[in-house]
Design an enzyme around this catalytic site. Structure first.
Site, PDB file in Angstrom:
ATOM      1  N   ARG A  59       0.818  -1.217   0.000  1.00  0.00           N
ATOM      2  CA  ARG A  59       0.000   0.000   0.000  1.00  0.00           C
ATOM      3  C   ARG A  59       0.851   1.265   0.000  1.00  0.00           C
ATOM      4  NH1 ARG A  59      -2.436  -4.044   2.675  1.00  0.00           N
ATOM      5  NH2 ARG A  59      -1.436  -3.442   4.620  1.00  0.00           N
ATOM      6  N   GLU A  96       4.690  -8.180  12.490  1.00  0.00           N
ATOM      7  CA  GLU A  96       3.747  -8.616  13.518  1.00  0.00           C
ATOM      8  C   GLU A  96       3.220 -10.031  13.309  1.00  0.00           C
ATOM      9  OE1 GLU A  96       1.619  -5.457  10.943  1.00  0.00           O
ATOM     10  OE2 GLU A  96       3.636  -5.895  11.638  1.00  0.00           O
TER      11      GLU A  96
END
Length: 176
Positions: A59, A96
């Site tokens: 993105r 993560e």
């Protein structure tokens, strides 16, 4: 009047149970929201010399291209391993949800070029830290790191600031 945060939707339990995914595609799809985000991401850097905008996969490509266009600069993608056709340098990092490797062309940034790093979301800071490492290895000078969303509970901002980076985010969401 809507803020950038108002355009972002939350998807529960994606990509794993217990995660609140902050989806910026709804922001990108709205012309006013998208323009607002790009303009606000540029604002802290008004008047500064920026030679190239680096977008982090994926993105960050959308944002980075738009920001580079507004600044009249070049755009450099930092991609997942194996996606760039030329000679690259790579950086391994933890994120993560696991581990990954990103790459950049070894001639994409020239020594001394002033670089703005852009992505949609700052979580643990692993992807951004890997991007910073690649830019610095090529001799680039990082002007700042700009994000739409900061997830402060995951510590990414502190991680980047501890590296001496200037960090700007348009909004923050608490939690994971």
């Amino acid at each position: 009047m809507k803020t950038v945060k108002d355009y972002i939707r939350t998807i529960v339990d994606f990509p794993h149970e217990g995660i609140l995914f902050r989806d910026v595609t709804t922001l990108f799809a709205d012309p006013r929201g998208f323009r607002m985000a790009v303009d606000q991401m540029l604002h802290p850097y008004a008047g500064q010399r920026i030679d190239v905008v680096v977008g982090l996969e994926a993105r960050g490509f959308i944002l980075g291209g738009a920001i580079a266009h507004q600044l009249g600069t070049g755009f450099v993608p930092i991609r997942k391993k194996g996606k760039l056709p030329g000679t690259t340098i790579s950086q391994h990092y933890k994120l993560e949800y696991g581990e990954a490797i990103v790459e950049v062309h070894d001639d994409a940034i020239q020594a001394g070029q002033r670089v703005l790093i852009v992505d949609d979301l700052l979580a643990t800071g692993g992807t951004a830290e890997a991007g910073i490492s690649l830019v610095e290895r090529l001799g680039g000078v990082i002007v700042g790191c700009a994000f739409i969303v900061d997830l402060p509970d995951l510590g990414g901002r502190q991680r980047l600031e501890a590296m001496g980076m200037e960090v700007h985010a348009l909004c923050a969401f608490e939690g994971l």
